[in-house]
Each structure stands twice: as C-alpha cells, then as structure tokens.
Design a protein around this motif. Sequence first.
Motif, mmCIF file in Angstrom:
data_model
loop_
_atom_site.group_PDB
_atom_site.id
_atom_site.type_symbol
_atom_site.label_atom_id
_atom_site.label_comp_id
_atom_site.label_asym_id
_atom_site.label_seq_id
_atom_site.Cartn_x
_atom_site.Cartn_y
_atom_site.Cartn_z
ATOM 1 N N ILE A 164 0.867 -1.181 0.000
ATOM 2 C CA ILE A 164 0.000 0.000 0.000
ATOM 3 C C ILE A 164 0.906 1.233 0.000
ATOM 4 O O ILE A 164 1.180 1.826 1.053
ATOM 5 N N PRO A 165 1.385 1.659 -1.146
ATOM 6 C CA PRO A 165 2.317 2.783 -1.195
ATOM 7 C C PRO A 165 1.663 4.101 -0.810
ATOM 8 O O PRO A 165 0.451 4.282 -0.977
ATOM 9 N N TYR A 166 2.479 5.019 -0.309
ATOM 10 C CA TYR A 166 1.990 6.347 0.054
ATOM 11 C C TYR A 166 2.143 7.352 -1.089
ATOM 12 O O TYR A 166 1.760 8.507 -0.942
ATOM 13 N N ASN A 167 2.737 6.941 -2.196
ATOM 14 C CA ASN A 167 3.031 7.884 -3.275
ATOM 15 C C ASN A 167 2.285 7.571 -4.564
ATOM 16 O O ASN A 167 2.744 7.880 -5.662
ATOM 17 N N ALA A 168 1.117 6.949 -4.436
ATOM 18 C CA ALA A 168 0.317 6.603 -5.607
ATOM 19 C C ALA A 168 -1.105 6.278 -5.175
ATOM 20 O O ALA A 168 -1.351 5.928 -4.022
ATOM 21 N N ASP A 169 -2.056 6.416 -6.104
ATOM 22 C CA ASP A 169 -3.412 5.944 -5.838
ATOM 23 C C ASP A 169 -3.386 4.430 -5.636
ATOM 24 O O ASP A 169 -2.595 3.728 -6.268
ATOM 25 N N VAL A 170 -4.236 3.940 -4.744
ATOM 26 C CA VAL A 170 -4.315 2.495 -4.497
ATOM 27 C C VAL A 170 -5.755 2.064 -4.772
ATOM 28 O O VAL A 170 -6.655 2.359 -3.992
ATOM 29 N N THR A 171 -5.950 1.381 -5.882
ATOM 30 C CA THR A 171 -7.302 1.020 -6.322
ATOM 31 C C THR A 171 -7.518 -0.489 -6.391
ATOM 32 O O THR A 171 -8.526 -0.941 -6.930
ATOM 33 N N THR A 172 -6.584 -1.277 -5.845
ATOM 34 C CA THR A 172 -6.720 -2.734 -5.880
ATOM 35 C C THR A 172 -8.054 -3.150 -5.256
ATOM 36 O O THR A 172 -8.360 -2.751 -4.131
#
Length: 213
Positions: free
Chosen positions: A89-97
């Motif tokens: 779960i990166p902090y530098n990108a949208d997370v849409t999984t």
Amino acid sequence: RIVRLDAHGFGDLEWRARATPDTRFEIASISKMFTGAAVRILMDEGRLDLETPIRRYFDGLPDSWAGMKVRHLLTMSTGLPEDWGADLIPYNADVTTPYDDAAMVRAFTTLKMEAPVGTEFHYSSPGYSMLGMIVSRLAGQSLPEFVAARVFKRADMRQSSFLDNFEIVPERAQGYRLAEGQIRKGWYVGQYLHARPDVGILSTAGDLALIDL
C-alpha cells in the motif's frame, strides 16, 4: 471532564472551511483501539479465546504462520511487517486494488516476516485487519456494525463511523499532502482499504474524549 475543546486550521482548503470541534477527521491507526475493544467484548462474552490459532479462521496460511494465535495479532507479535507505506500500500500513488477479506489475507501471506511468530514486537497493521475479520465472523455482522452498536452507541459517540468513500458526511475533513513544496489533494485509497479495521474510522475530538472519559 473536558477542560478545553478547540480546533485550528482548515478542514477543507478549496472552500476555506475552517476546522471546528465538530470536524470529522480520519483517525487512522487510532482505529485499532476500537477493533481491540471489539475483541475484548467478545472475550468477555466467552466467544473469543486469545490462544486460538488463527488457522481456525483463515485458510491457506503459510507454514511459517503455524504457531500464530489471536494473541499475536493483538500484541503485534506476529512477526509481520507494516504494510501501509510499503510496496503493498504505497503512500506515493493511488491504491485502487479491489481487495476483499480473502484477497487481503492472501496479500498478507506475501509479506516478508520480520521475525518468527511470537518472538518480537513489530508495529503491524495486518494483525488488526485480521482481528476485524475475526470479530465479523464471530459476531455475525460487519465490524462497522458491531462497533457502532457495541461501542459508539454505548459511549454516545454520535459523530463517529467507519469510512465510506461515497457517503455524504457533514463536516468531513479533506486529506492533503505536500508535493515539491505544494499542497496537493491526498492520494486516492479504495473503499476496502480506506475502511479497513486498522485505520478506517472517522471521528471528532469530542467523541474521542467520550471513549476516554
């Protein structure tokens, strides 16, 4: 008793809406306290034993998790690392999984263990995520429903709830980040992750004081 209740700054920069004591903020990992409270309620009712192996509740776990018990989830002694801010779960990108409980547990099994089960403390959100799944299974209702009825309602916490990306919530604060010296809107987090048991609650300072009082 509450001796001072105040607010500073803005809850929404686009509307220049100042924060107030009624502004509802994402309380992030403070949410773990409420998942822990749900676990304690089930313990007190005799429905959950901390020494139960988590294999009773989850299928397909790796052999390295063989000795993992509910107690290890609660005390962050599973050996699992933190997943927020890491590759999962990166902090530098949208997370849409499009996660659900089963997919989330499968993702946890890909994490590299920091230590053997029960040997060391490592701050770890996955354990509280799985605790929420266990509570839901034993209670026969979702964790948000259980916490709303058994914790929020009894403490008269009327401004607290689990996050819903699409719900209209009065006075909800917006999230921001600093990028190259500029304030930008926060990265998007999909509904499942946003409302996960370890991070998923909206609340106010006054409501949090009620649970402490």
